[in-house]
Design an enzyme around this catalytic site. Structure first.
Site, PDB file in Angstrom:
ATOM      1  N   LYS A 109      -1.845   6.742  -3.205  1.00 27.08           N
ATOM      2  CA  LYS A 109      -2.065   7.768  -2.615  1.00 27.08           C
ATOM      3  C   LYS A 109      -3.012   8.222  -3.669  1.00 27.08           C
ATOM      4  O   LYS A 109      -3.578   8.191  -4.908  1.00 27.08           O
ATOM      5  CB  LYS A 109      -0.498   8.626  -3.104  1.00 27.08           C
ATOM      6  N   HIS A 164       5.482   4.476  10.267  1.00 22.13           N
ATOM      7  CA  HIS A 164       5.099   5.847   9.421  1.00 22.13           C
ATOM      8  C   HIS A 164       6.771   5.975   9.154  1.00 22.13           C
ATOM      9  O   HIS A 164       7.331   5.355   9.705  1.00 22.13           O
ATOM     10  CB  HIS A 164       5.357   6.667   9.197  1.00 22.13           C
TER      11      HIS A 164
HETATM   12 MG    MG Z   1       1.587   8.808   4.675  1.00 20.42          MG
END
Ligand code: MG
Length: 372
Positions: free
Chosen positions: A158, A290
């Site tokens: 991230k 995802h």
């Molecule tokens: Mg994502």
């Protein structure tokens, strides 16, 4: 063959050590499974995501009364109606009815879909990099190293939730820890504008091995994605929260991204999900699912990827990888499949070809207490 019974399984796990991304810290993981039984005796499992309380009430009061007595064969029609009652419940109904149909026919789901191109599907280790610990960067690098040592060769971490300088230090440390044949995706969870996202250019020009940059901008800005795609030397990816097949059209027609990232939980069922993949193929744009919010969903995404035609003739990269949650989350164990060398070998057998761990299901059953 008609629907006789529907059981629901709301599951909750409170995280002893919260983790997160640019959207904030996660303090729990939840999962919502349903089991539909047909009057022929076949059963099918489905999964969806939302607040557990909302799902319990909606299933009990609206969806289950609607489904009882309806034909299993009307899967598409039933999923569309359930979507109108509660949009994210459609995926669970669609999966469960597909499994019942396959089991009744004595074939695997992938046979029902026309057969597989491959039995092995690549996966990447997906991290929530931020934590509340002061040494979150060190912990994150260690976690990536551990996944690499266990056989993963692709990782997603991230960015976008800390200062640019802090994120860069973190990404540089991870790049230093990875070897040449390993690949890294960065996910900003829609946290930048075009100017801020463009700052990554100098970093990306210096290093190789980036798989893609995921959702640097709000996904509604298709034109800005197109501009960023011209500026950055890495592929762009996005679209995990898009709820309809048709809503991918702007991204595809404007050539805004290199990968769409549909989630089987967010569109109206597994059939619409597969159509989304095929539409991406028709536009010559890659599709990497995802699948962060459920092990059964992830399994269906693997099945769909197994049945998807290759995106190129280039070996061995013929199919896009599936997201594999490697964080503290007991629900990933509900489906008994294990990665080996960054791949999953898919089971055969009728239906989904394996059994859900029902002991785990009972252990984590939500008691109705407040958690959000
Ligand atoms: Mg994502």
């Amino acid at each position: 063959m008609k629907i006789r019974k529907v059981d629901t399984f709301p599951l909750l796990y409170r995280l002893p050590k919260p983790y997160g991304d640019a959207n904030g810290m996660k303090r729990f993981r939840a999962s919502y499974l349903i089991k539909i039984e047909a009057d022929s005796g076949e059963c099918g499992w489905g999964e969806c995501v939302d607040s557990l309380g909302t799902l319990q009430i909606t299933f009990r009061e609206r969806i289950i009364p609607f489904l009882i007595g309806k034909p299993v064969a009307d899967r598409r029609k039933l999923a569309q109606t359930v979507k109108k009652i509660h949009s994210r419940s459609a995926s669970a109904v669609s999966m469960a009815l597909a499994e019942i149909t396959a089991s009744y026919a004595g074939v695997h789901i992938t046979d029902l879909w026309g057969g597989r191109y491959r039995d092995n599907v690549p996966i990447y280790a997906s991290f929530q990099s931020y934590s509340e610990e002061h040494d979150w960067q060190k912990q994150s690098v260690l976690a990536v190293k551990k996944a690499a040592a266990s056989g993963f060769n692709a990782f997603k971490v991230k960015i976008g939730g800390k200062s640019f300088q802090e994120d860069i230090r973190h990404i540089n440390a991870i790049q230093d820890a990875l070897s040449d044949h390993m690949f890294l995706a960065l996910d900003a969870n829609q946290s930048y504008d075009l100017a801020a996202a463009s700052l990554w250019r100098s970093i990306m020009e210096k290093q190789s091995g980036f798989l893609w940059l995921e959702e640097p901008l709000q996904i509604k800005y298709a034109a800005e994605y197109g501009m960023l795609r011209q500026r950055l030397p890495v592929p762009l990816a996005g679209g995990e929260n898009i709820e309809s097949f048709a809503d991918y059209i702007p991204l595809l027609t404007q050539r805004s991204v290199d990968y769409i990232t549909p989630d089987p939980l967010h569109v109206a069922g597994i059939d619409e999900y597969r159509e989304t993949l095929s539409m991406a193929r028709a536009f010559g744009i890659r599709a990497t699912p995802h699948t962060y919010d459920g092990a059964l969903t992830r399994l269906y995404a693997l099945f769909a990827q197994a049945c998807l035609e290759p995106f190129s003739k280039m070996k061995p990269e013929t199919i896009e990888p599936v997201e594999w949650d490697v964080m503290d989350n007991p629900f990933t164990q509900l489906i008994p499949i294990q990665p080996s060398n960054s791949e999953i070998t898919l089971p055969y057998g009728a239906g989904i070809g394996l059994e859900i761990d029902q002991e785990l299901l009972s252990y984590y059953l939500w008691d109705g207490s407040s958690y959000e």
